[in-house]
Design a protein around this motif. Structure first.
Motif: not given
Lengths: 336, 290
Positions: B99-116
């Protein structure tokens, strides 16, 4: 030492424990007084946040009973939270019930839903249960938005409701009253959970978690205890959902996404798995840490949650409560 | 009738994606008896990496290859750094780390590449309609690619000594270690392969559903359902299960419940399989001795 002396020694210890019990009651009252104090000190927004933290602590407590004490991993407790919130919202906005009348209904409905989920869960070992509840958590907003129940749930728009009015004799404004209601209801649930866990049933739950075969050999009815643990847990989390519905004065499907279930899980791990007190820390963590992190970036709370979760699992697997327990033990060793 | 045929073919095309993710899940399950909740997020990250490489001007298939290699490395690193230290910890810890990995990678992806939501290019296009307009070029191409990956994985496990060592490490770690298989590294390789397969699935599905940080959450659910339906310890079963779930989902979406409840179909399949036949259609029935 003769056998007679030994038996005589037992009743001598009794008064001591009653004194400890009396002290504990005093401690509890002091704690409650301390919990009520912020109602008169804080601004209304901070008070609202604290109210939500208390509610989250109650939800984490529910999760802790089934996952922490009984070892059935649930990643979908947000679903029960949603059911509780919607039961209260529907009864209040469609049928004009008072908030207090909705609480027992919400508890019963959530208990039944929990029982319904706990039943297939019996056949699922640890990981499969996590998987099933995980998919439940992901599917909840979709189910809530469905057209067939839109007349009741308000669909995507959700439902509006109002906080319970403070009684006319009391000099509280609605925000203060809401906080007191949340504290009192939560305190009652914490006390009940405490008694449940400290007693015969609690020991049975933990025995089932630690060694199911031995527990069964000693005559524990695993199926009954597991499903009832699930029902109790869902009931407590559902009551937290009811409280949150009136505290926020609004329910909508997108408040109950998979992120909610995950934050309850993170709160439980950080606060302390299988710790009543830990649930309290868990609630405070769930509410305040994302708020602080959100000032950095929209995505930051998730990333920080993940890092803190893994960090706790690696360094402090028994959570914040476990850390306090160890510090306390060390302090006592040092003193004595 | 043509509508039905179209739904089935579209179902097979999405089923291929589910089959690939299901295969990734089963591979990690076989090696470690864990279900990787973060598999979908890892695939999404890979797809974003692919998009960045393509946007830098690299030709599609070169970017495809580079993404697979990068994803493989990410998978290996995750196993080494995060899973290794807790390999003997209780299940709750494993679920927590996933779950921690899911949160880090999922949100990290949004952080780096944007949510659009972004469009992702498809390498397959065709001037004239295929099979009388029943199937799009991308559907055909992506099904071919996923099937190709599945065949490659099969050949790898059946006919190479490394594949044999990996199966040995998963089947009986202690004996495998005694004959000189480096079990720890085999697990890491399994994670790498799973991440690479997930990356292929991500790149194949992105042109259809468009790319955003939450792209894979629903797909992961269907892949779970497919893996369970086919039997979580049977790679071939997982693939068949993935295709079956794809077709079921499309038919249910078109004729029974409508598109709003599609995720609930996955939930129903998962609960149904676990309650009626927990070992799945092709899985081994495990009896435990006490």
């Amino acid at each position: 030492m003769s056998a007679a002396e030994q038996t005589a020694a037992v009743p001598l210890r009794r008064p001591e424990t009653t004194v400890a019990g009396w002290q504990r009651a005093a401690l509890l009252l002091a704690g409650l007084a301390l919990a009520i104090l912020p109602a008169f000190l804080l601004e209304s927004f901070q008070l609202f946040q604290l109210t939500m933290a208390v509610i989250m602590a109650l939800a984490v407590l529910g999760l802790n009973i089934v996952t922490g004490y009984n070892g059935q991993i649930s990643l979908g407790h947000g679903a029960f939270f949603a059911v509780g919130a919607y039961v209260t919202a529907i009864l209040m906005s469609h049928l004009d019930w008072s908030f207090w009348a909705t609480l027992p209904v919400s508890a019963v409905v959530c208990g039944l839903v929990g029982y319904g989920v706990g039943f297939p869960a019996l056949r699922l070992g640890g990981l499969y249960l996590a998987l099933t509840t995980f998919s439940l958590a992901v599917a909840v907003p979709q189910i809530l938005k469905h057209k067939a129940i839109e007349d009741w749930t308000g669909g995507v728009q959700g439902l509006f409701l109002v906080k319970p009015d403070p009684p006319s004799w009391a000099p509280f404004d609605p925000d203060q009253w809401m906080y007191l209601v949340a504290v009192l209801v939560s305190a009652a649930c914490f006390l009940l959970a405490w008694n449940l866990i400290r007693g015969r049933i609690g020991r049975a739950l933990m025995a089932i978690r630690d060694h199911p075969t031995a527990a069964e050999a000693m005559g524990m009815d695993i199926a009954t205890l597991k499903t009832r643990a699930f029902a109790t847990s869902a009931m407590i989390t559902g009551i937290a959902g009811s409280l949150s519905a009136v505290a926020v004065e609004f329910v909508a499907p997108d408040s109950f996404t998979f992120a909610l279930s995950i934050s309850l899980f993170v709160g439980m791990v950080v606060g302390g798995v299988a710790s009543i007190l830990g649930s309290l820390f868990g609630g405070l963590f769930v509410l305040f840490v994302p708020n602080i992190a959100e000032t950095v970036s929209k995505a930051a709370p998730g990333v920080i949650y993940g890092i803190i979760l893994i960090g706790f699992l690696f360094i402090l697997p028994d959570g914040f409560a476990g850390l306090l327990r160890r510090l306390y033990a060390r302090a006592r060793r040092g003193a004595g | 009738m043509e509508g039905l045929a179209h739904q089935i073919i579209a179902g097979i095309a999405t089923g291929g994606i589910y089959a690939a993710v299901a295969l990734a899940l089963v591979m990690i399950y076989q090696a470690t008896h864990h279900v990787n909740f973060a598999q979908g997020e890892m695939a999404t990250l890979s797809t974003f990496i692919a998009l960045s490489i393509i946007q830098a001007g690299v030709p599609y298939w070169l970017a495809f290859l580079a993404t697979i290699i990068v994803s493989f490395v990410i998978g290996v690193v995750v196993e080494r750094v995060l899973m290794r230290p807790v390999q003997n910890a209780p299940v709750l810890t494993h679920v927590g780390v996933f779950i921690g990995l899911l949160l880090i990678i999922g949100n990290g992806t949004g952080w780096i590449f944007g949510y659009t939501t972004k469009a992702f290019p498809s390498p397959f296009s065709s001037e004239q309609p295929l099979l009388g307009g029943l199937v799009s070029a991308h559907e055909l191409g992506s099904t071919a690619v996923t099937l190709g990956v599945l065949v490659l994985v099969y050949l790898f496990f059946r006919h190479t000594s490394l594949g044999l060592a990996m199966r040995a490490a998963a089947y009986n770690p202690r004996s495998a270690r005694l004959v000189g298989v480096r079990v720890g590294w085999m697990l890491a390789l399994g994670w790498g392969l799973a991440a690479a397969i997930g990356a292929v699935a991500g790149m194949m599905v992105a042109p259809v559903v468009f790319l955003d940080p939450n792209m894979m959450l629903g797909i992961l659910l269907y892949a779970f359902a497919g893996a369970l339906l086919g039997g979580i310890d049977n790679p071939a079963g997982a693939v068949i299960g993935g295709f079956a779930v794809g077709v079921l989902e499309n038919l249910a979406g078109a004729y029974v419940v409508g598109t709003e409840l599609k995720l609930t179909v996955a939930l129903a399949i998962i609960i149904g399989v676990l309650v009626v036949k927990p070992s799945g259609l092709f899985g081994r029935v495990v009896t435990s001795r006490v």
